[in-house]
Design an enzyme around this catalytic site. Structure first.
Site, PDB file in Angstrom:
ATOM      1  CD1 TRP A  67      -2.451  -1.639   0.180  1.00 28.72           C
ATOM      2  CD2 TRP A  67      -2.856  -1.107   2.009  1.00 28.72           C
ATOM      3  NE1 TRP A  67      -3.687  -2.524   0.451  1.00 28.72           N
ATOM      4  CE2 TRP A  67      -4.080  -2.235   1.814  1.00 28.72           C
ATOM      5  CE3 TRP A  67      -3.411  -0.594   3.457  1.00 28.72           C
ATOM      6  CZ2 TRP A  67      -5.139  -2.298   2.475  1.00 28.72           C
ATOM      7  CZ3 TRP A  67      -4.501  -0.886   4.142  1.00 28.72           C
ATOM      8  CH2 TRP A  67      -5.366  -2.048   3.687  1.00 28.72           C
ATOM      9  CE  LYS A  68       4.583   1.346  -4.376  1.00 28.38           C
ATOM     10  NZ  LYS A  68       5.392   1.676  -5.527  1.00 28.38           N
TER      11      LYS A  68
ATOM     12  CG  HIS B 220       9.777  -0.702  -2.714  1.00 32.90           C
ATOM     13  ND1 HIS B 220       9.910   0.443  -3.310  1.00 32.90           N
ATOM     14  CD2 HIS B 220       8.796  -1.404  -3.040  1.00 32.90           C
ATOM     15  CE1 HIS B 220       9.010   0.426  -4.281  1.00 32.90           C
ATOM     16  NE2 HIS B 220       8.264  -0.641  -4.068  1.00 32.90           N
TER      17      HIS B 220
ATOM     18  CD  GLU C  35       8.705  -4.087  -6.752  1.00 28.60           C
ATOM     19  OE1 GLU C  35       7.269  -4.354  -6.691  1.00 28.60           O
ATOM     20  OE2 GLU C  35       9.012  -3.131  -6.003  1.00 28.60           O
TER      21      GLU C  35
ATOM     22  N   GLY D 180       4.992   1.950 -10.917  1.00 25.36           N
ATOM     23  CA  GLY D 180       4.069   3.030 -10.864  1.00 25.36           C
ATOM     24  C   GLY D 180       3.801   3.711 -12.229  1.00 25.36           C
TER      25      GLY D 180
ATOM     26  CB  SER E 244       2.877  -1.267 -14.240  1.00 26.83           C
ATOM     27  OG  SER E 244       3.664  -0.078 -14.091  1.00 26.83           O
TER      28      SER E 244
ATOM     29  N   GLY F 243       1.432  -2.694  -6.191  1.00 31.57           N
ATOM     30  CA  GLY F 243       1.339  -1.473  -5.516  1.00 31.57           C
ATOM     31  C   GLY F 243       0.120  -0.705  -5.816  1.00 31.57           C
ATOM     32  N   GLY F 244       0.073   0.103  -6.766  1.00 31.47           N
ATOM     33  CA  GLY F 244      -1.191   1.003  -7.336  1.00 31.47           C
ATOM     34  C   GLY F 244      -2.534  -0.038  -7.247  1.00 31.47           C
TER      35      GLY F 244
HETATM   36  P1  PGA Z   1       3.021  -0.589  -8.837  1.00 29.50           P
HETATM   37  O1  PGA Z   1       4.105  -0.501  -7.524  1.00 29.50           O
HETATM   38  O2  PGA Z   1       2.188  -1.753  -8.590  1.00 29.50           O
HETATM   39  O3  PGA Z   1       2.230   0.623  -8.406  1.00 29.50           O
HETATM   40  O4  PGA Z   1       4.037  -0.383  -9.980  1.00 29.50           O
HETATM   41  C1  PGA Z   1       4.859  -1.806  -7.268  1.00 29.50           C
HETATM   42  C2  PGA Z   1       5.777  -1.708  -6.215  1.00 29.50           C
HETATM   43  O5  PGA Z   1       6.395  -0.489  -5.984  1.00 29.50           O
HETATM   44  O6  PGA Z   1       6.060  -2.458  -5.414  1.00 29.50           O
END
Ligand code: PGA
Length: 231
Positions: A10-11, A109, A158, A164, A194, A215-216
């Site tokens: 979720w950041k 990360h 990643e 993102g 992504s 993430g998003g």
């Molecule tokens: P994202 O982020 O799915 O929004 O690209 C992935 C992450 O940073 O772990």
């Protein structure tokens, strides 16, 4: 059958009110219900899925309570951990404190490396602290040459340009990198960058990829529910 890891990162998002709404929506969707794919002994089964939610520290206690009270099939992870044990480190949260709430912790990360000056040396220390406390580290790497501490069992590949941006790596290249990592280390390799409900299966179907770090798309309960289904 291989175990698939589906990890929500979720950041720095969601108040406790929003976290509660999210987990209620995802649990109504009921990912523990047998989703049918593949077959064994005449019975239709799907690969076991380990679903790990990594919220902000401030949401961990509430989410743990909801997971325990409702018996939900989710594990919790933190997004970072102190490189130090307990003591005079103002603002830090140490591994023993996290172990009260989580089973997993994300370490290294790229956002931690970029915005908080985390080096490979610091990441190594964090992995040691996590292991001492009984937490399972998920270490993020940017390519097949990023150093991986020996103690690690789960790695998330990643690539920087995919985080993102809406521009994921190709499943073929991610699989090649996952294989290259596995040739050097006996680890599970996840793909992150992504990932969406539309593309998740293309990654999880690859032989060397053991799951995804999202993430998003993990912030929206209906999208994450669909990711669990399709992974
Ligand atoms: P994202 O982020 O799915 O929004 O690209 C992935 C992450 O940073 O772990």
């Amino acid at each position: 059958m291989k175990k698939k890891f589906i990890v929500a990162n979720w950041k720095s998002n969601k108040t406790s009110v929003q976290a509660k709404e999210w987990i209620e929506e995802v649990s109504n969707f009921n990912p523990s219900a047998p989703i049918k794919s593949g077959s064994a002994g005449g019975q239709i089964l799907n690969d076991p899925k380990e679903i790990i939610i990594c919220p902000s520290f401030t949401d961990l206690s509430l989410l743990k309570q909801i997971i325990v009270d409702k018996g939900l099939p989710f594990k919790l992870g933190a997004q970072s951990v102190s490189q130090f044990s307990s003591g005079a480190y103002t603002g830090e949260i140490n591994a023993a404190q996290l172990k009260e709430f989580c089973q997993y912790v994300l370490i290294g990360h790229s956002e931690r490396r970029t915005h908080f000056a985390e080096t490979d040396d610091i990441i190594q220390k964090k992995v040691i602290r996590a292991k001492e406390a009984g937490l399972k580290p998920i270490v993020c790497v940017q390519n097949a040459t990023t150093p991986i501490p020996r103690e690690v069992l789960i790695v998330a590949y990643e690539p920087l340009g995919a985080i993102g941006t809406g521009q994921p790596d190709t499943p073929e290249n991610a699989d090649t990198i996952a294989k290259a990592i596995k040739e050097k280390f006996a680890v599970a390799v996840l793909y992150g960058g992504s990932v969406t409900k539309e593309n998740v299966a293309q990654f999880t179907q690859k032989v060397a990829i053991d799951g995804v770090l999202v993430g998003g798309a993990s912030l929206v309960a209906s999208d994450f529910s669909a990711i669990i289904t399709h992974a």
